[in-house]
Design a protein around this motif. Structure first.
Motif, mmCIF file in Angstrom:
data_model
loop_
_atom_site.group_PDB
_atom_site.id
_atom_site.type_symbol
_atom_site.label_atom_id
_atom_site.label_comp_id
_atom_site.label_asym_id
_atom_site.label_seq_id
_atom_site.Cartn_x
_atom_site.Cartn_y
_atom_site.Cartn_z
ATOM 1 N N UNK A 1 24.781 22.148 -8.015
ATOM 2 C CA UNK A 1 25.730 21.867 -6.938
ATOM 3 C C UNK A 1 25.752 23.043 -5.963
ATOM 4 N N UNK A 2 25.990 22.759 -4.687
ATOM 5 C CA UNK A 2 26.182 23.838 -3.716
ATOM 6 C C UNK A 2 27.472 23.575 -2.971
ATOM 7 N N UNK A 3 27.958 24.616 -2.329
ATOM 8 C CA UNK A 3 29.213 24.470 -1.589
ATOM 9 C C UNK A 3 29.171 25.370 -0.376
ATOM 10 N N UNK A 4 29.723 24.880 0.724
ATOM 11 C CA UNK A 4 29.828 25.723 1.912
ATOM 12 C C UNK A 4 31.283 26.118 2.107
ATOM 13 N N UNK A 5 31.470 27.356 2.541
ATOM 14 C CA UNK A 5 32.816 27.920 2.661
ATOM 15 C C UNK A 5 33.159 28.158 4.122
ATOM 16 N N UNK A 6 34.460 28.294 4.392
ATOM 17 C CA UNK A 6 34.915 28.665 5.728
ATOM 18 C C UNK A 6 36.282 29.281 5.583
ATOM 19 N N UNK A 7 36.626 30.192 6.479
ATOM 20 C CA UNK A 7 37.896 30.898 6.304
ATOM 21 C C UNK A 7 38.698 30.953 7.593
ATOM 22 N N UNK A 8 39.987 30.692 7.433
ATOM 23 C CA UNK A 8 40.919 30.767 8.554
ATOM 24 C C UNK A 8 41.455 32.191 8.631
ATOM 25 N N UNK A 9 41.437 32.760 9.813
ATOM 26 C CA UNK A 9 41.875 34.149 10.007
ATOM 27 C C UNK A 9 43.376 34.181 10.295
ATOM 28 N N UNK A 10 44.165 34.416 9.253
ATOM 29 C CA UNK A 10 45.627 34.279 9.367
ATOM 30 C C UNK A 10 46.257 35.205 10.402
ATOM 31 N N UNK A 11 45.607 36.336 10.656
ATOM 32 C CA UNK A 11 46.138 37.272 11.660
ATOM 33 C C UNK A 11 46.291 36.636 13.044
ATOM 34 N N UNK A 12 45.574 35.534 13.263
ATOM 35 C CA UNK A 12 45.646 34.855 14.571
ATOM 36 C C UNK A 12 46.738 33.783 14.607
ATOM 37 N N UNK A 13 47.524 33.713 13.548
ATOM 38 C CA UNK A 13 48.537 32.643 13.498
ATOM 39 C C UNK A 13 49.964 33.192 13.429
ATOM 40 N N UNK A 14 50.161 34.345 14.067
ATOM 41 C CA UNK A 14 51.516 34.891 14.175
ATOM 42 C C UNK A 14 51.883 34.863 15.658
ATOM 43 N N UNK A 15 53.015 34.179 15.931
ATOM 44 C CA UNK A 15 53.459 34.090 17.326
ATOM 45 C C UNK A 15 54.928 34.508 17.383
ATOM 46 N N UNK A 16 55.250 35.416 18.261
ATOM 47 C CA UNK A 16 56.627 35.921 18.401
ATOM 48 C C UNK A 16 57.233 36.308 17.043
ATOM 49 N N UNK A 17 56.442 36.968 16.231
ATOM 50 C CA UNK A 17 56.955 37.473 14.952
ATOM 51 C C UNK A 17 57.129 36.431 13.861
ATOM 52 N N UNK A 18 56.648 35.189 14.092
ATOM 53 C CA UNK A 18 56.723 34.186 13.011
ATOM 54 C C UNK A 18 55.387 33.436 12.883
ATOM 55 N N UNK A 19 55.263 32.703 11.773
ATOM 56 C CA UNK A 19 54.022 31.954 11.537
ATOM 57 C C UNK A 19 53.957 30.754 12.486
ATOM 58 N N UNK A 20 52.808 30.591 13.123
ATOM 59 C CA UNK A 20 52.612 29.463 14.038
ATOM 60 C C UNK A 20 52.052 28.275 13.232
ATOM 61 N N UNK A 21 52.969 27.544 12.580
ATOM 62 C CA UNK A 21 52.560 26.460 11.665
ATOM 63 C C UNK A 21 51.832 25.339 12.386
ATOM 64 N N UNK A 22 52.249 25.077 13.617
ATOM 65 C CA UNK A 22 51.662 23.960 14.355
ATOM 66 C C UNK A 22 50.172 24.216 14.604
ATOM 67 N N UNK A 23 49.910 25.430 15.075
ATOM 68 C CA UNK A 23 48.508 25.792 15.344
ATOM 69 C C UNK A 23 47.713 25.833 14.036
ATOM 70 N N UNK A 24 48.362 26.334 12.976
ATOM 71 C CA UNK A 24 47.681 26.418 11.682
ATOM 72 C C UNK A 24 47.258 25.019 11.212
ATOM 73 N N UNK A 25 48.166 24.073 11.373
ATOM 74 C CA UNK A 25 47.868 22.703 10.954
ATOM 75 C C UNK A 25 46.646 22.147 11.713
#
Ligand code: CDP
Length: 578
Positions: free
Chosen positions: A290-314
């Motif tokens: 079996x093989x698998x491909x990976x990908x990663x979300x860079x969480x540092x780009x999902x902070x807006x005005x001091x809180x988590x930007x859930x909408x963009x994350x979704x």
């Protein structure tokens, strides 16, 4: 090099990222001349990976999707694993980082696996193997009436083959070697990297079973089984073996451990086979071929005005799942068996990087209860949304072909496109490209020296720290140098107290903090979590043993530890003088 149009510049591309891309990722001609810019590379990847949407939707807006993928990558919100960046849209076309190959107990099967390994390494992938099916050293061999060499001798063959290939100079071949704790040669396996010149192209892990862990807890003996005839070969004291693992890990970080029964408890397709190995860094359990491909979300780009930007994350989670599912389609597999197995299960591994960056931007210390709580919340969100995205793809494209009989096959269950959706990778190189902290690791240091491809040395000051230091007026070259030498800011008075509190590094926190964070992310990850539990040089073997037990108790699927200064060569090192 072609000139970039203004449309195609990448404002956030750091100098280090440009260096890494140019050295290893960009397309070159036969003479080695670089033929593309980083922007061209991301376009090449975006267009290649968008194309499969057309297969499932004749009216798909491929240009729009390619633009979405391009933006997601060049904003460094998401990056796929290195082989996808290197090979998409090029002749090789091999896009996955992770493979597992079976090693059967016959010459034909062993040397087939060596050959398959060579093909995978040539294409930029890493391979994992269990050597547990091989009969022990000095066992009978009926065809020659001779004696067998045993798993360790054969591991050396794989090691030398890897050494010779070196993946065409782009990426060093990496292997994971696993041996079950009940294999008769387990003690030799535990010791096989004691000499640091041996098996350098392998990470090794002992495959621990629940039965063994119970024997450790009760201080009992357990059976060693000869895989050739499945008969009891001998008995060992479980604590003695466990202690040997701990001593070796304390000595130089290896072997790691993986909990085999946990990997199989979460095996989504038990009807297809048993999981006996992971990929080289341990985060991706896979079936043979079996093989698998990976990908990663860079969480540092999902902070807006001091809180988590859930909408963009979704939004980015959904687009990333579409991206990774398309990688399976666009992929050119090195072997027919791998093509078939990968298409039948369609595993993908979406994870995160920049977790430490996110915490800093939110003002939360990594080693706090709040951080562990938030880690769970973030990963649960990504996992839930990732599964929803896979279900949506399942409706349009069909479930993965092995769905029937899988853990998803329950009454009234929605279709599911991918047998697994989430994995936390180390993000060793893609975090450099993104200028982000790696995986779910704390900052290694606020400023440090990093060795890439053996010899290239990069000096790095954490970009968020630099920015804060400049904004708040305490930045100076001299201070950055002082911090690099110290490796930590926690005892540097020039740095304001509130800044010191959040810029904690891998060595400022306890091994327990490391494990609690790994366990938090594991809770909501289908596959496993790549994490190194750092110890100070002064840590005792007892400390290591306690950490292993804690990892077991908190539900981790494996652990890798590293005691500072315990290996001759270290990939990351602070300038700290002892
Ligand atoms: O950041 P990048 O995509 O380059 O890779 P990573 O997240 O550090 O590693 C992910 C996986 O890629 C590892 O677990 C290995 O399976 C594979 N890998 C490899 O085969 N050879 C390497 N030199 C590095 C990683």
């Amino acid at each position: 090099m072609k000139k970039e149009s203004s449309h195609d510049t990448i404002p956030d591309l750091s100098k280090n990222a440009a260096t890494v891309l140019e050295k290893r990722y960009l397309r070159r001609d036969a003479e080695g001349k670089v033929l593309e810019t980083p922007a061209h590379m991301f376009r090449r990847v975006a267009e290649t990976i968008a194309a499969p949407n057309k297969k499932f939707d004749k009216k798909a807006d491929l240009k729009g999707l390619a633009d979405t993928f391009y933006r997601m990558m060049t904003n460094f919100e998401f990056l796929p694993n290195s082989p996808t960046l290197m090979n998409a849209g090029r002749q090789l076309g091999q896009l996955s980082a992770c493979f597992v190959l079976p090693v059967g107990d016959s010459m034909e099967e062993i040397f087939d696996a060596v050959k398959f390994t060579a093909l995978i390494h040539k294409s930029g992938g890493g391979t994992g193997f269990s050597f547990s099916r091989l009969r022990p050293a000095n066992d009978v061999v009926s065809s020659t009436t001779g004696i067998s060499s045993g798993p360790l001798s054969f591991m050396r063959v794989f090691d030398i083959a890897t050494e010779t290939i070196k993946q065409g100079g782009t990426r060093r071949g990496a292997n994971m070697g696993i041996l079950r704790v009940d294999h008769p040669n387990i003690m030799d396996f535990i010791m096989c990297k004691a000499d640091q010149k041996q098996l350098n192209n392998f990470n090794i892990s002992v495959g621990l079973t629940e039965k063994f862990m119970q024997a450790v807890e009760r201080d009992e003996e357990y059976d060693l089984i000869n895989p050739r005839d499945k008969k009891v070969f001998g008995r060992q004291n479980a604590r003695k073996v466990f202690h040997r693992i701990v001593v070796q890990a304390w000595e130089n970080g290896e072997p790691g451990i993986i909990f085999l029964d946990r990997l199989n408890r979460d095996n989504p397709t038990p009807h297809i086979g048993e999981i006996e190995s992971t990929n080289p860094c341990g985060e991706q359990p896979l079936l043979p071929y079996e093989s698998c491909n990976l990908g990663s979300i860079n969480l540092g780009k999902f902070v807006k005005d001091g809180t988590v930007d859930w909408k963009k994350l979704k939004t980015v989670v959904h687009d990333s799942v579409n991206f990774l599912d398309n990688v399976i389609e666009a992929n050119n597999y090195p072997l027919q068996q791998i093509h078939d197995m990968t298409h039948a299960n369609r595993k993908i591994g979406l994870g995160v990087m920049g977790w430490a960056d996110m915490l800093i931007l939110l003002g939360v210390p990594y080693n706090s209860e709040e951080a562990v709580k938030l880690g769970k919340k973030i990963m649960k969100f990504i996992n839930d949304e990732g599964h929803l995205a896979s279900q949506e793809l399942g409706k349009q494209r069909g479930s993965f072909p092995n769905f029937q009989g899988s853990i998803f096959d329950t009454k009234g269950a929605p279709p599911m496109r991918n047998a697994t959706v989430t994995t936390i990778a180390p993000t060793g190189t893609i975090s450099i490209i993104s200028n982000a902290s790696s995986g779910v690791e704390p900052l290694f240091a606020v400023s440090y020296i990093r060795t890439v491809m053996d010899k290239n040395v990069l000096v790095e000051v954490n970009p968020i720290f630099e920015q804060i230091a400049k904004e708040r007026g305490f930045y100076s070259e001299a201070l950055m140098k002082k911090i690099a030498e110290h490796g930590t800011v926690h005892d540097i008075p020039e740095v304001p107290e509130d800044v010191r509190r959040v810029f904690v590094t891998a060595h400022d926190i306890t091994p327990e903090d490391h494990i609690q964070m790994q366990a938090a992310f594991q809770l909501y990850t289908d596959n496993a979590v790549s994490k190194t539990v750092n110890f100070p040089n002064s840590a005792t073997m007892d400390d290591v043993e306690k950490a292993y037990m804690l990892a077991y108790e908190t539900g981790c699927k494996g652990v890798t530890i590293y005691r500072d200064g315990s290996r001759d060569e270290q990939v990351l090192s602070t300038g700290k003088k002892e």
